[in-house]
Design a protein around this motif. Sequence first.
Motif, short mmCIF file in Angstrom:
data_model
loop_
_atom_site.label_atom_id
_atom_site.label_comp_id
_atom_site.label_asym_id
_atom_site.label_seq_id
_atom_site.Cartn_x
_atom_site.Cartn_y
_atom_site.Cartn_z
N UNK A 12 76.15 -32.22 23.65
CA UNK A 12 75.37 -33.17 24.45
C UNK A 12 74.60 -32.45 25.55
N UNK A 13 75.21 -31.43 26.14
CA UNK A 13 74.52 -30.66 27.18
C UNK A 13 73.28 -29.97 26.63
N UNK A 14 73.41 -29.37 25.46
CA UNK A 14 72.25 -28.72 24.82
C UNK A 14 71.14 -29.73 24.53
N UNK A 15 71.52 -30.86 23.96
CA UNK A 15 70.52 -31.88 23.61
C UNK A 15 69.88 -32.49 24.86
N UNK A 16 70.70 -32.82 25.84
CA UNK A 16 70.18 -33.44 27.07
C UNK A 16 69.26 -32.50 27.82
N UNK A 17 69.65 -31.25 27.97
CA UNK A 17 68.81 -30.30 28.70
C UNK A 17 67.50 -30.03 27.95
N UNK A 18 67.57 -29.94 26.64
CA UNK A 18 66.35 -29.74 25.85
C UNK A 18 65.41 -30.93 26.04
#
Length: 159
Positions: A12-18
């Motif tokens: 989720x962190x990867x997706x949200x930051x992207x």
Amino acid sequence: MAYKKEKVIEITSWLAMTFLLIKFIPIHRLREAMVAFLFKQAVTWLFGLLIVEKDMIRYPFKTLFKKSIKSSFTFEYFVLPSLNVLFNIHYPEKRNFWNKLLYYFSYTSSITLLEIIAVKYTKLIKYKKWKWYWSFLSIWFTYYVGRRYQRWFFKEANN
């Protein structure tokens, strides 16, 4: 499944930051974003590795590069640098001192609060010889140094 919560948080962190980078970084400021990202990556690499090697913090669960590095690739090399990009691109340059101070405080305290929650409820990070206020101070310091570097690097372009 072991560490299910931790995997969800990292993905989720990867997706949200992207998403946040794509949504909130104007294309004409991409050069500034790249400088802010790379600078923060260099600083967090140095500080993060030092803190982990000194056995002050431990990252029991990692999705990426489990055997390569002891620090968290997701947070040290992607999430924090991405947040630094957002911090620098939207920095309130023309506002007064108190607004700037509040800006620093809101970014730093938000990250620190999320870290405290992660320490308490997940296996993403464990404090050994570390306290939350060291995180707060080091994050504030890296934002400050990063902002100074950003201003210096783009000084001629702004004149």
